[in-house]
Design a protein around this motif. Structure first.
Motif, PDB file in Angstrom:
ATOM      1  N   ASP A 122       0.811  -1.206   0.000  1.00 35.57           N
ATOM      2  CA  ASP A 122       0.000   0.000   0.000  1.00 35.57           C
ATOM      3  C   ASP A 122       0.850   1.263   0.000  1.00 35.57           C
ATOM      4  O   ASP A 122       0.507   2.264  -0.626  1.00 35.57           O
ATOM      5  N   SER A 123       1.981   1.221   0.692  1.00 36.20           N
ATOM      6  CA  SER A 123       2.791   2.424   0.890  1.00 36.20           C
ATOM      7  C   SER A 123       3.498   2.897  -0.370  1.00 36.20           C
ATOM      8  O   SER A 123       4.000   4.022  -0.406  1.00 36.20           O
ATOM      9  N   LYS A 124       3.512   2.078  -1.408  1.00 32.77           N
ATOM     10  CA  LYS A 124       4.101   2.534  -2.669  1.00 32.77           C
ATOM     11  C   LYS A 124       3.327   3.727  -3.218  1.00 32.77           C
ATOM     12  O   LYS A 124       3.883   4.566  -3.930  1.00 32.77           O
ATOM     13  N   PHE A 125       2.047   3.831  -2.856  1.00 37.78           N
ATOM     14  CA  PHE A 125       1.168   4.841  -3.426  1.00 37.78           C
ATOM     15  C   PHE A 125       0.658   5.859  -2.405  1.00 37.78           C
ATOM     16  O   PHE A 125      -0.207   6.677  -2.730  1.00 37.78           O
ATOM     17  N   THR A 126       1.165   5.798  -1.167  1.00 38.30           N
ATOM     18  CA  THR A 126       0.670   6.693  -0.121  1.00 38.30           C
ATOM     19  C   THR A 126       1.843   7.301   0.645  1.00 38.30           C
ATOM     20  O   THR A 126       2.980   6.859   0.511  1.00 38.30           O
ATOM     21  N   VAL A 127       1.549   8.277   1.473  1.00 35.19           N
ATOM     22  CA  VAL A 127       2.597   8.976   2.218  1.00 35.19           C
ATOM     23  C   VAL A 127       2.950   8.185   3.482  1.00 35.19           C
ATOM     24  O   VAL A 127       2.074   7.760   4.230  1.00 35.19           O
ATOM     25  N   VAL A 128       4.256   8.016   3.708  1.00 39.66           N
ATOM     26  CA  VAL A 128       4.745   7.274   4.867  1.00 39.66           C
ATOM     27  C   VAL A 128       5.848   8.074   5.549  1.00 39.66           C
ATOM     28  O   VAL A 128       6.737   8.625   4.889  1.00 39.66           O
ATOM     29  N   GLY A 129       5.786   8.127   6.890  1.00 41.38           N
ATOM     30  CA  GLY A 129       6.825   8.780   7.671  1.00 41.38           C
ATOM     31  C   GLY A 129       6.696   8.370   9.119  1.00 41.38           C
ATOM     32  O   GLY A 129       5.907   7.488   9.458  1.00 41.38           O
ATOM     33  N   GLY A 130       7.460   9.009   9.989  1.00 39.50           N
ATOM     34  CA  GLY A 130       7.364   8.681  11.404  1.00 39.50           C
ATOM     35  C   GLY A 130       8.621   9.029  12.156  1.00 39.50           C
ATOM     36  O   GLY A 130       9.321   9.986  11.823  1.00 39.50           O
ATOM     37  N   GLU A 131       8.909   8.191  13.145  1.00 39.38           N
ATOM     38  CA  GLU A 131      10.094   8.433  13.972  1.00 39.38           C
ATOM     39  C   GLU A 131      10.546   7.130  14.607  1.00 39.38           C
ATOM     40  O   GLU A 131       9.764   6.174  14.731  1.00 39.38           O
ATOM     41  N   THR A 132      11.807   7.092  15.001  1.00 38.45           N
ATOM     42  CA  THR A 132      12.312   5.985  15.798  1.00 38.45           C
ATOM     43  C   THR A 132      11.963   6.259  17.259  1.00 38.45           C
ATOM     44  O   THR A 132      11.718   7.407  17.639  1.00 38.45           O
ATOM     45  N   CYS A 133      11.944   5.207  18.100  1.00 42.16           N
ATOM     46  CA  CYS A 133      11.540   5.471  19.491  1.00 42.16           C
ATOM     47  C   CYS A 133      12.321   4.679  20.531  1.00 42.16           C
ATOM     48  O   CYS A 133      12.247   5.008  21.716  1.00 42.16           O
TER      49      CYS A 133
END
Length: 502
Positions: free
Chosen positions: A306-317
């Motif tokens: 799914d992520s090939k076509f959508t926005v993905v980001g975040g953080e390490t924790c």
């Protein structure tokens, strides 16, 4: 007679040769890749900010503009330049009341500040960003948590809607938020607590309530913008229903970027590579008839597709998942960022994890490849064309980044008249969101407008923002990862060829 024939033949060859040179259609140019860490819009390491309704400290234009310059990150071994700012708005004084007009005006002013500073925002709203301990089974995470009921959340989204829409130009994307501590949809008083200190799973009514809020937020934003959810199962159940299996299919190319809810839901993983299931990111949270259980393989497979076509980001924790979250070949952080198509990460958290990428030798690669990185390899472009004629252009581009751009923007061939500086804009028919990792080959015939005057024109490739409010701002244009092509004053990329219109 023989000598006269030779003279005629030589004269014909001379004329033909001259005409052949005059009509020579193309010049082929090979370009050189840059190794620079290029700051481009809507990608890279972002800078985080918290703004509390109870003590509203507005965004500072000088601070935001300063982030565009390379700066060392506090408690980090690295420095970054950032075009993205994450802003968590904590609605701590509005858990039972409407949002005040004063707050909404300040939010609008923050967006104007970001626009002036030349950055974009990742926005999340929540009601509480602190936990407290007690005698509950959760120990450090005990209720009450302090978030708001669904009726209040929906009212707030309706109040925010006009402000989100009028400022969509500088909103890169939004995160779902609203529910639970930090807006991460887990420790919540009103939407179902799946922790051991409560019901241990999500019930049907919890899923319905969460999906109703998600749908309201999707409606509040224009269809040009995506929303990130914290767990991939929420997308599955929002799209396919509350009984959707974890094996549900991800987006297909045919479904991508069509403005549907399915195409607009991406992911933010706020515990990237922190444990085998990233602290519950890949859990099946069950429903009224099924228990909670781990579903890491299935949900990872779903999100990868799914992520090939959508926005993905975040953080390490958390650095406890070392060496898996270290650089290759010992770790696999680069492979994970590529497999899940990451566009951005938090520059300031968790620096223990991120510092390992410096000592491990892969930080420069990660900084370069988060999101898109477009390298122009070769171009075939005519050097002469008749007035009102056709320009046959072939561009060989490679995206060496982890993801394609997730927001639409035009792709333009710019003709700038050397004599008077006037610009002609020709639009290439392509969707930059489909410039996935790998080769991107454009071969198009572009009609020259009839009113273009004879003269010599320098050629450029321009990838500006789609919004008219900022389309002429070079800070919001994409710079190709090539040597000596970027024109900082305009945001154009030089093609190093001149076109003579005759």
């Amino acid at each position: 007679m023989k000598s006269f024939s030779v003279v005629l033949a030589l004269l014909w060859l001379a004329i033909a040769g001259k005409n052949a040179f005059a009509m020579r259609p193309d010049t082929v140019i090979t370009y050189h890749e840059s190794s620079d860490d290029i700051m481009n819009p809507e990608r890279g390491f972002y800078r985080p900010h918290n703004i509390f309704a109870s003590n509203y400290i507005p965004l500072s234009e000088s601070t935001l503009a300063g982030y565009r310059n390379r700066q060392k990150v506090e408690k980090a071994l690295y420095a970054v330049s950032s075009s993205l700012i994450y802003v968590e708005y904590v609605l701590d004084t509005f858990t039972r009341t409407p949002i005040s007009d004063t707050f909404l005006k300040k939010l609008n002013a923050d967006c104007a500040t970001a626009r002036k500073a030349g950055v974009k925002l990742i926005i999340r709203f929540c009601y509480v960003n602190k936990t407290h301990g007690g005698s509950c089974p959760g120990g450090a995470f005990c209720p009450p948590y302090g978030d708001a009921p669904k009726s209040i959340v929906l009212k707030h989204i309706s109040q925010l809607k006009p402000y989100l829409r009028q400022n969509a130009d500088i909103i890169a994307c939004m995160q779902f938020g609203f529910i639970g501590v930090w807006g991460e949809n887990y420790y919540t008083d009103f939407f179902g607590n799946a922790s051991d200190s409560a019901q241990g799973r999500l019930l049907d009514t919890n899923w319905r309530d969460r999906i109703e809020v998600l749908k309201a937020l999707l409606n509040a934003l224009p269809k040009s913008r995506m929303i990130q959810v914290r767990i991939p199962q929420l997308k599955q159940r929002a799209v396919y229903g509350i009984n959707a299996p974890v094996e549900s299919a991800g987006l297909t190319l045919a479904e991508a970027f069509n403005g549907s809810d399915k195409a607009r839901i991406g992911f933010h993983n706020d515990c990237f590579m922190s444990s085998p299931n990233d602290q519950g990111t890949y859990m099946d949270y069950g429903n009224s008839s099924t228990p909670q259980k781990d579903a890491t393989p299935a949900l990872r497979k779903f999100e990868m597709a799914d992520s090939k076509f959508t926005v993905v980001g975040g953080e390490t924790c958390d650095d406890m998942f070392s060496p898996e979250n270290d650089c290759g070949p010992t770790g696999r952080v680069q492979q994970e960022l590529a497999a899940f198509h990451y566009s951005f990460l938090n520059a300031g958290y968790n620096t223990e994890v991120n510092n390992d990428w410096v000592t491990g030798g892969c930080m420069d690669e990660i900084k370069q490849k988060l999101g898109y990185r477009l390298v122009l390899r070769k171009a075939s472009i005519p050097t002469r064309v008749q007035k009102g004629g056709v320009i046959d252009v072939a561009l060989n581009i490679e995206n060496v980044g982890y993801a394609s751009p997730y927001n639409a923007r035009p792709v333009q061939l710019i003709l700038k008249n050397r004599a008077n500086g006037k610009v002609v804009v020709l639009l290439l028919k392509t969707d930059i969101r489909r410039w996935f990792t790998g080769a991107v080959n454009l071969h198009q015939k572009l009609a020259l407008p009839a009113d273009v005057k004879a003269g010599v024109y320098d050629l450029y490739l321009n990838l500006p923002d789609a919004a008219a409010t900022i389309s002429s701002r070079p800070e919001y244009s994409i710079q190709l990862a090539n040597q000596d092509l970027w024109e900082a004053s305009t945001g154009y990329n030089k093609l190093k060829v001149a076109l003579q219109v005759k």
